[in-house]
Design a protein around this motif. Structure first.
Motif, PDB file in Angstrom:
ATOM      1  N   GLU A 195       0.503   8.628  -0.003  1.00 26.56           N
ATOM      2  CA  GLU A 195       0.953   7.232  -0.109  1.00 26.56           C
ATOM      3  C   GLU A 195       1.420   6.710   1.247  1.00 26.56           C
ATOM      4  N   PHE A 196       2.224   7.539   1.943  1.00 29.02           N
ATOM      5  CA  PHE A 196       2.700   7.131   3.265  1.00 29.02           C
ATOM      6  C   PHE A 196       1.541   7.011   4.260  1.00 29.02           C
ATOM      7  N   SER A 197       0.569   7.913   4.138  1.00 29.08           N
ATOM      8  CA  SER A 197      -0.576   7.893   5.047  1.00 29.08           C
ATOM      9  C   SER A 197      -1.355   6.588   4.928  1.00 29.08           C
ATOM     10  N   LYS A 198      -1.583   6.168   3.703  1.00 33.41           N
ATOM     11  CA  LYS A 198      -2.304   4.913   3.477  1.00 33.41           C
ATOM     12  C   LYS A 198      -1.540   3.730   4.064  1.00 33.41           C
ATOM     13  N   GLN A 199      -0.210   3.764   3.909  1.00 28.01           N
ATOM     14  CA  GLN A 199       0.602   2.669   4.438  1.00 28.01           C
ATOM     15  C   GLN A 199       0.574   2.643   5.961  1.00 28.01           C
ATOM     16  N   LEU A 200       0.634   3.826   6.565  1.00 31.58           N
ATOM     17  CA  LEU A 200       0.589   3.896   8.031  1.00 31.58           C
ATOM     18  C   LEU A 200      -0.761   3.404   8.578  1.00 31.58           C
ATOM     19  N   LYS A 201      -1.835   3.731   7.873  1.00 31.71           N
ATOM     20  CA  LYS A 201      -3.165   3.279   8.305  1.00 31.71           C
ATOM     21  C   LYS A 201      -3.261   1.770   8.235  1.00 31.71           C
ATOM     22  N   LEU A 202      -2.686   1.180   7.182  1.00 28.35           N
ATOM     23  CA  LEU A 202      -2.696  -0.274   7.058  1.00 28.35           C
ATOM     24  C   LEU A 202      -1.917  -0.935   8.192  1.00 28.35           C
ATOM     25  N   GLU A 203      -0.908  -0.221   8.671  1.00 30.98           N
ATOM     26  CA  GLU A 203      -0.081  -0.762   9.753  1.00 30.98           C
ATOM     27  C   GLU A 203      -0.621  -0.376  11.130  1.00 30.98           C
TER      28      GLU A 203
ATOM     29  N   GLU B 141      -0.643   8.967  11.766  1.00 30.32           N
ATOM     30  CA  GLU B 141      -0.148   9.743  10.627  1.00 30.32           C
ATOM     31  C   GLU B 141       0.553  11.026  11.054  1.00 30.32           C
TER      32      GLU B 141
END
Length: 301
Positions: free
Chosen positions: A260-268, A272
């Motif tokens: 979940e955090f990885s997806k959010q970091l990629k969006l930002e 990672e």
């Protein structure tokens, strides 16, 4: 050095149950012997917060348990019965439950070699008693001559509600077991009905969702100056332990959160790599949980 459990043995003669004391390993148990209800009642009134279990003969229970209840002394009980009965039977079907509580384990005299297991069973049942499990007898109506003498006693008994008295005794015994047997005292309080695998689908999902929320809080505060971090880890591990949750499930929970955090970091548009540091969080939590499971295993003689 593990402090031993304090076992009080009441028998009509010191010889009749002296064998019981000899069967308990001295490195794990200290046995105190009493031969009269009066003598024992005085000792237990004075040392009730030090005694962990009472072992006595079932023939003495009829007069002994009401006296204990009236004195506000609540203890796990092993009742030694005549040879031939079935060991380990509780007191649910017996009148003892109505005059004391149901944490009375019976042990036939020809099964005394199982005394240690019976003591642990009685303690486990005692710690699992609900708040309303003990009905202390109401002080008897006194005559005009004895009314004044009993007034103070009756007021004292009424001043301590039974649920609060039982809860206090359970807490004290649990604390003793924690100190003496590591986490074995907590282990005694685990109820299989509340294990994750035995829950209903709704309860299972509710618990897992709460654990995920709690774990997320731990991860987010792990590298900060969160003063409650250790407290949050302990609370999370306690809940997981009481629900008999496996380490693999904790790992799965961690990986889902990292995804979940990885997806959010990629969006930002961020790296990672920072997530690799949170492996320390997982190791810390797993270490705490494994230690609880390890220390919940009774020590070998």
């Amino acid at each position: 050095m593990v402090a031993p459990l304090q076992i009080y043995v009441l028998a009509r003669s010191r010889e009749s149950l002296a064998e019981a004391g000899q069967l308990l390993p001295p490195d794990r148990f200290v046995v105190c012997l009493g031969t009269t209800v009066e003598e024992s009642l005085v000792q237990l009134r004075d040392r009730g917060d030090q005694i962990d279990c009472l072992v006595t003969e079932d023939a003495l229970l009829e007069h002994w348990l009401p006296s204990l209840a009236e004195a506000g002394v609540l203890l796990p009980v092993v009742a030694v019965t005549p040879a031939g009965a079935t060991p380990g039977h509780g007191a649910a079907h017996l009148p003892w439950k109505d005059i004391y509580h149901g944490a009375v384990v019976t042990l036939p005299s020809n099964y005394l070699d199982q005394l240690e297991n019976s003591i642990r069973q009685a303690i486990q049942q005692f710690l699992a008693l609900p708040a309303d499990a003990c009905a202390l007898p109401v002080a008897p109506e006194s005559t005009a001559e004895t009314a004044e003498a009993t007034e103070t006693t009756a007021e004292t008994e009424a001043a301590v509600p039974t649920p609060e008295l039982l809860s206090a005794q359970q807490d004290r015994l649990t604390d003793k077991l924690k100190a003496r047997l590591g986490y074995l005292g907590v282990y005694y309080k685990r109820n299989p009905e509340y294990f994750l695998r035995n829950m209903s689908q709704v309860d299972r999902e509710t618990l897992l969702n709460q654990l995920k929320i709690d774990y997320r809080k731990i991860v987010l505060g792990y590298f900060s100056n969160d003063a409650k971090l250790n407290q949050n880890i302990d609370a999370f591990v306690d809940q997981a332990f009481m629900a008999d949750i496996s380490v693999s499930l904790i790992v799965e929970m961690h990986m889902d959160l990292m995804d979940e955090f990885s997806k959010q970091l990629k969006l930002e548009g961020r790296s990672e790599e920072i997530l690799l540091d949170y492996r320390l969080t997982l190791i810390d939590v797993i270490a705490h949980l494994c230690e609880m499971y390890r220390r919940s295993i009774p020590r070998e003689p």
